[in-house]
Write an enzyme that holds these catalytic residues in place. Structure first.
Site, PDB file in Angstrom:
ATOM      1  CB  THR A 185      -0.939  -0.006   1.219  1.00 42.56           C
ATOM      2  OG1 THR A 185      -1.734  -1.179   1.182  1.00 42.56           O
ATOM      3  CG2 THR A 185      -1.847   1.210   1.219  1.00 42.56           C
ATOM      4  CG  HIS A 212      -7.179  -0.657   2.848  1.00 45.37           C
ATOM      5  ND1 HIS A 212      -6.708   0.474   2.227  1.00 45.37           N
ATOM      6  CD2 HIS A 212      -6.185  -1.573   2.745  1.00 45.37           C
ATOM      7  CE1 HIS A 212      -5.484   0.243   1.771  1.00 45.37           C
ATOM      8  NE2 HIS A 212      -5.146  -0.992   2.073  1.00 45.37           N
ATOM      9  CE  LYS A 251       6.449   8.830  16.833  1.00 45.49           C
ATOM     10  NZ  LYS A 251       5.622   9.897  16.353  1.00 45.49           N
ATOM     11  NE  ARG A 276      -2.435   0.437   6.227  1.00 46.63           N
ATOM     12  CZ  ARG A 276      -2.042  -0.635   5.531  1.00 46.63           C
ATOM     13  NH1 ARG A 276      -1.224  -1.517   6.055  1.00 46.63           N
ATOM     14  NH2 ARG A 276      -2.467  -0.835   4.314  1.00 46.63           N
TER      15      ARG A 276
END
Lengths: 432, 319
Positions: free
Chosen positions: B61, B138, B88, B110
């Site tokens: 993708t 998607h 994160k 994504r």
């Protein structure tokens, strides 16, 4: 101590089955008299309540005040202020703080902070298990001595059938209910909303209704085994309502509560991934909402509790999967109940006051919920028909995570009195 | 009738009309040809800045989007980071706002969380294109599947398409269901009951418990990738049994007595959900899907950047 006459309101007291226009005379922190043409001491302060309802102060047996440990979201003082602004004179604080309220010392801390705040009364609920870990029973006796009114591992279910059995048996000694958050974790883990078409469309992991109902069934069966008092928190499914109806028909000592959001909203509110629609138990389907309403109407569900769950803005401003569960509810509970239950004719005004004051006081053995002569003067004066918009800046809670921001509610507390002292007066504060 | 527009973001096919979907498919047609030229580049997005923001591993993708962007002459930056934004330490919205402060025009995202693209689109001014959010949608995969089916059959309306496998965890399945239903196809889903959300029946989707029934019914099968971790999490007992009961094999297809077209979004687990002789056989359009992926992404980028529908060579009402 000061004296106060609340004149000409519609005085509703479900504890005595009375409802009519009267004056309410408060003296030395207690209800001195209810009636017309009461003989007053000279110089008594008089409040005009014409056109308004005068009732025993509202009681919410299920709130989260986040102190100690999460004071950035709420403190006992800000929570107690939010309660007073919502018309509540007493609330019961769940023990899932950090540290957990699981000892006489931590119970005492909650009470001290409540007294220091001097707004709504805050009654501590102790944990069932040490650290809410689901293993070892806490010292119920010492916690009750220190002021706890119930035990619960809320936020989580009482982990095992054995622990629940032990807790119910042991709690009988102290005549306190064991309040359970009903969720079979092996079915619910990872779920973030109700399992159904909306979850399937949004690609979110669902929590099936069965996760709640399995635990409701377990708790009912254990109530029968032990003779203990099970209180079922925030009921959300039609199956749960049926199970409770069955338990009550057998005369078991089972009581239940439902939240304003579960009798108002459905899982469709999660469309668009609004994290203010994320709560546990999740918002369910229209048929579930209807069953909750009918349960409140016929008394299968004993009372309304807000599950007031403040969260800081930043923690809700993220992906749906990662946002915490829950919403603030103390200041919207009365307005939602009047709009959703009283206005459509599901509950009469006296019945609503029973479900928000008299009944919760009775099932948790709290003072209040009555305007009987000599009772502590915990009183609310509210406008039952005023339409008002929920605005972020008007809320008193430290957090504003509510799906009702911007909505118009019906009915609002104007004056909240605890022990004869005015702790909230809407006309005192400038409208922003 | 004025031409439909796409709006600011492409989050999912659920939120598009049939006209908008057809607009994208028709816009993709001329872009197919660009990739066949010796010099595969048109100046349509010259000067536009696009960030490919991938919070989840992806090869095809990401490469497909990158080719689409480069062939449209856009300037692109790839940001790949594993794990969710929370682990994160920086929130998704902060990441996006920082990128936006650098004056970018578009974000291709994504992300492992369902709703992440929607969340981002509501909070930044740049166009947001969903390259897969959790198990939600998607959309460019759904669109390239539609384009591939239309290439093969000449139409979508009335086609019978069965989506087979792990529908529960599949964003590809959701985008396909919406796209196919909106364009008038009949849709079925088939797989182990543990991986089939029964609720989709409420949308008019047929459910086949056995792969044999799906094959007998369908004009085309869209065979989903079976994530290998579904076994350890208890949804299926073993890959071996999965292949035995639900695998798309030549023997099962032969019983249909007619050609059943095979799609697969990749990457394939050969010998699990699909056998090699099916994947590589004459009824497979799996590599056409990959080729069409670039054209579809060019069309989406072009339209969201404000490209005029006049680019189309074939008007929509020819279909």
């Amino acid at each position: 101590m000061s004296e106060l006459l609340i004149r000409g309101g519609r005085v509703i007291d479900p504890s005595r089955g009375t409802d009519g226009v009267a004056d309410l005379y408060i003296k030395d922190g207690r209800i001195e008299a209810v009636g017309r043409n009461i003989a007053l001491d000279p110089g008594v302060e008089v409040v005009d309540a014409a056109g308004k309802v005068v009732a025993p102060g509202l009681i919410d047996i299920h709130v989260h005040f986040r102190e100690p440990g999460f004071e950035h979201a709420e403190t006992i003082a800000t929570g107690a202020m939010s309660a007073a602004a919502g018309g509540f004179t007493a609330v019961c604080a769940m023990p899932n703080t950090d540290p957990v309220t699981d000892s006489q010392a931590t119970v005492g801390f909650v009470l001290r902070q409540s007294i220091r705040a001097g707004k709504a009364r805050v009654y501590p609920i102790g944990a069932v298990s040490l650290g809410q870990k689901g293993e070892q029973l806490t010292e119920f006796g010492e916690m009750v001595q220190a002021g706890a009114v119930a035990v619960s591992d809320d936020g989580k279910p009482v982990a095992t059938s054995h622990l629940m059995r032990t807790a119910l048996e042991y709690a009988r000694t102290f005549n306190i209910p064991v309040a359970d958050h009903c969720e079979d974790m092996s079915l619910a883990t990872g779920g973030v909303m109700h399992e159904g078409l909306i979850a399937a469309r949004l690609g979110l992991k669902g929590i099936p209704s069965a996760a709640e109902e399995i635990m409701v069934a377990r708790d009912i069966i254990l109530a029968e085994l032990t003779g203990g008092h099970v209180h079922l928190c925030h009921m959300s499914t039609r199956g749960s309502v049926e199970l409770i109806r069955w338990a009550k028909s057998k005369g078991l000592k089972v009581t239940a509560e439902a939240t304003p959001h579960h009798f108002t909203l459905t899982h469709e509110r999660c469309l668009g991934y609004d994290t203010n629609a994320k709560m546990n138990p999740p918002l369910r389907e229209a048929a579930d909402r209807e069953a909750i309403r009918q349960g409140l109407r016929d008394g299968t569900i004993d009372c309304i509790a807000s599950d007031h769950a403040p969260h800081h803005y930043d923690t809700k401003e993220r992906e749906f999967d990662d946002a915490p569960n829950g919403i603030v509810g103390l200041e919207t509970a009365l307005g939602l109940a009047l709009r959703e239950l009283v206005e459509p004719g599901l509950l009469s005004l006296p019945d609503l006051i029973a479900r928000m004051s008299t009944v919760p006081a009775r099932i948790f053995h709290l003072p209040g919920g009555t305007l009987a002569i000599g009772a502590p003067a915990d009183v609310v004066v509210f406008d039952a028909t005023r339409r008002w918009a929920v605005r972020r800046d008007d809320l008193h809670s430290k957090s504003t995570n509510s799906p009702f921001l911007g909505e118009t509610l019906v009915g609002q507390a104007d004056l909240t009195i605890v022990g004869g002292r005015v702790v909230f007066n809407r006309s005192d504060r400038p409208v922003s | 009738m004025s031409a439909p527009e796409l709006g600011k973001d492409l989050v999912g096919l659920e939120y598009l009309s049939a006209e908008q979907i057809l607009l994208i498919l028709d816009t993709a047609e001329p872009f197919k040809e660009v990739s066949e030229r010796p010099i595969k580049k048109v100046p349509a997005l010259r000067g536009k800045t696009i960030v490919n923001l991938f919070f989840e591993a992806s090869t095809r993708t990401r490469i497909s989007f990158e080719f689409a962007e480069k062939r449209l002459s856009a300037d692109t930056v790839n940001v790949a980071t594993s794990g969710s934004s929370v682990s994160k330490g920086e929130t998704l919205v902060d990441t996006a706002r920082n990128l936006e402060a650098m004056r970018i025009d578009m974000v291709v995202i994504r992300h492992p969380a369902s709703g992440a693209a929607d969340f981002l689109g509501q909070r930044i001014r740049s166009n947001v294109i969903n390259a897969g959010d959790g198990r939600h949608e998607h959309p460019t995969q759904g669109l390239l599947d539609l384009l591939t089916l239309r290439d093969r059959f000449g139409r979508i309306a009335g086609l019978k398409v069965a989506i087979c496998g792990d529908v529960l965890h599949s964003r590809v399945a959701r985008s396909n269901i919406w796209g196919l239903l909106k364009l008038g196809a009949e849709v079925a889903i088939c797989g182990p009951a543990t991986l089939i959300p029964r609720e989709f029946a409420e949308l008019g989707v047929r459910i086949f418990p056995r792969i044999e029934e799906a094959i007998e019914w369908a004009d085309a099968l869209n065979v989903l990738r079976l994530q290998l971790e579904r076994m350890s999490s208890g949804f299926i007992p073993s890959l071996r049994e999965y292949n035995r009961v639900f695998g798309v094999t030549r023997e099962r297809l032969a019983k249909a007595g007619r050609e059943v077209v095979i799609l697969h979004p990749g990457p394939m687990n050969r010998g699990v959900e699909i056998d090699s002789d099916v994947a590589d056989g004459p009824a497979s359009v799996i590599l056409s899907q990959v080729t069409n992926g670039v054209a579809i992404r060019m069309a989406v980028l072009y339209l969201l950047a404000g490209g005029a529908p006049e680019w189309r060579t074939a008007p929509a009402d020819d279909r």
